[in-house]
Design a protein around this motif. Structure first.
Motif, mmCIF file in Angstrom:
data_model
loop_
_atom_site.group_PDB
_atom_site.id
_atom_site.type_symbol
_atom_site.label_atom_id
_atom_site.label_comp_id
_atom_site.label_asym_id
_atom_site.label_seq_id
_atom_site.Cartn_x
_atom_site.Cartn_y
_atom_site.Cartn_z
ATOM 1 N N PHE A 175 35.130 84.545 36.064
ATOM 2 C CA PHE A 175 36.479 84.960 36.449
ATOM 3 C C PHE A 175 36.518 86.449 36.754
ATOM 4 N N CYS A 176 35.924 87.256 35.877
ATOM 5 C CA CYS A 176 35.892 88.706 36.104
ATOM 6 C C CYS A 176 35.149 89.052 37.389
ATOM 7 N N ALA A 177 34.040 88.359 37.621
ATOM 8 C CA ALA A 177 33.256 88.619 38.830
ATOM 9 C C ALA A 177 34.046 88.246 40.075
ATOM 10 N N ALA A 178 34.824 87.160 39.995
ATOM 11 C CA ALA A 178 35.630 86.737 41.138
ATOM 12 C C ALA A 178 36.713 87.759 41.448
ATOM 13 N N VAL A 179 37.353 88.292 40.403
ATOM 14 C CA VAL A 179 38.384 89.314 40.597
ATOM 15 C C VAL A 179 37.775 90.567 41.213
ATOM 16 N N TYR A 228 43.395 78.978 35.577
ATOM 17 C CA TYR A 228 42.159 79.254 34.833
ATOM 18 C C TYR A 228 41.743 78.061 33.987
ATOM 19 N N ASP A 229 42.669 77.524 33.199
ATOM 20 C CA ASP A 229 42.333 76.408 32.317
ATOM 21 C C ASP A 229 41.990 75.145 33.096
ATOM 22 N N ALA A 263 34.064 79.702 45.600
ATOM 23 C CA ALA A 263 34.597 78.482 44.986
ATOM 24 C C ALA A 263 35.471 78.818 43.786
ATOM 25 N N ALA A 264 35.004 79.770 42.974
ATOM 26 C CA ALA A 264 35.765 80.166 41.789
ATOM 27 C C ALA A 264 37.120 80.747 42.180
ATOM 28 N N LYS A 265 37.138 81.628 43.187
ATOM 29 C CA LYS A 265 38.406 82.217 43.626
ATOM 30 C C LYS A 265 39.369 81.133 44.092
ATOM 31 N N PHE A 306 26.232 83.280 36.161
ATOM 32 C CA PHE A 306 27.372 83.725 35.352
ATOM 33 C C PHE A 306 27.318 82.979 34.017
ATOM 34 N N THR A 307 27.225 83.705 32.939
ATOM 35 C CA THR A 307 26.935 83.088 31.647
ATOM 36 C C THR A 307 28.058 82.189 31.126
ATOM 37 N N ASP A 308 29.304 82.458 31.505
ATOM 38 C CA ASP A 308 30.424 81.631 31.057
ATOM 39 C C ASP A 308 31.583 81.793 32.029
ATOM 40 N N LYS A 309 32.666 81.061 31.779
ATOM 41 C CA LYS A 309 33.782 81.056 32.721
ATOM 42 C C LYS A 309 34.503 82.402 32.753
ATOM 43 N N GLU A 310 34.586 83.085 31.634
ATOM 44 C CA GLU A 310 35.217 84.398 31.618
ATOM 45 C C GLU A 310 34.450 85.386 32.485
ATOM 46 N N THR A 311 33.126 85.357 32.375
ATOM 47 C CA THR A 311 32.292 86.241 33.194
ATOM 48 C C THR A 311 32.478 85.935 34.675
#
Length: 216
Positions: A66-70, A36-37, A26-28, A59-64
């Motif tokens: 995002f990194c996991a999705a990449v 992103y925003d 879903a994030a990807k 995932f603790t926050d959106k940045e985490t």
């Protein structure tokens, strides 16, 4: 399309792993389509068919996230197994496997859209650009450098600077065609054209780093 229904967990597939994968998928999708925003944790939870609390538990926050999705996208195409080097494995075959998979990755719709997204974020959110680089390109470079170090130690290649050689290898595979694709004036290499491109890149790389060539 929204993934409202999670697949059954099944034997050997714990429910929490299924939910984690649904969140990543879903994030990807949302990061690519909405930026992103424009992708909130609420929207990602709804797309994945889970609660926001479940998203934050993985995932603790959106940045985490995002990194996991990449990282997940890279690992789909280039799993760590590809960077192993068995004693009896011809180095050319290993490089061809990596080259083909990397070429498919950088020419995929998801990768192209994600790279375009990062260009738009470059001046607005340089921290996010750094996170993207570390989760994706930097990981692949590090894995490739380790592989080339092992190839040097076992005499399959002669390389003084594995990190530099890793960068050169991926740059050869990317070539000008990928740049044209990113800026919208070219089509992704496919089929026989893609195979020939990868073979040419591997051939050139081996000319530079085979022990017998380096000795000349």
């Amino acid at each position: 399309m929204p993934n409202k229904l999670l697949p059954p967990s099944g034997p050997g597939r714990p429910k929490d792993l299924v939910k984690r994968q649904a969140i990543l998928d879903a994030a990807k999708n949302l990061f690519i389509s909405n930026g992103y925003d424009g992708s909130s944790m609420d929207a990602i939870a709804a797309e994945a068919g889970v609660s926001k609390l479940t998203v934050y538990s993985h995932f603790t926050d959106k940045e985490t996230l995002f990194c996991a999705a990449v990282k997940s996208k890279c690992e789909e195409q280039l799993p760590e197994l590809f960077f192993e080097l068995a004693a009896d494995a011809p180095i050319e075959n290993v490089l061809l496997t990596i080259g083909r998979s990397f070429n498919a990755l950088i020419n995929s719709r998801e990768s192209v859209e994600l790279h375009r997204l990062m260009v738009t974020q470059a001046t607005q959110n340089p921290k996010l650009s750094q996170l993207f680089y570390e989760a994706g390109p930097q990981r692949l470079l590090n894995e490739m450098a380790r592989l080339l170090s092992r190839a040097e130690l076992t005499g399959k290649l002669r390389i003084d600077d594995p990190h530099c050689a890793a960068d050169q290898f991926f740059s050869l595979v990317k070539g000008g065609a990928n740049f044209c694709l990113l800026i919208g004036c070219g089509e992704p290499l496919q089929g026989a054209a893609a195979e020939q491109h990868v073979q040419n890149a591997v051939t050139m790389f081996l000319r530079a780093y085979r022990p017998n060539q380096a000795a000349r």
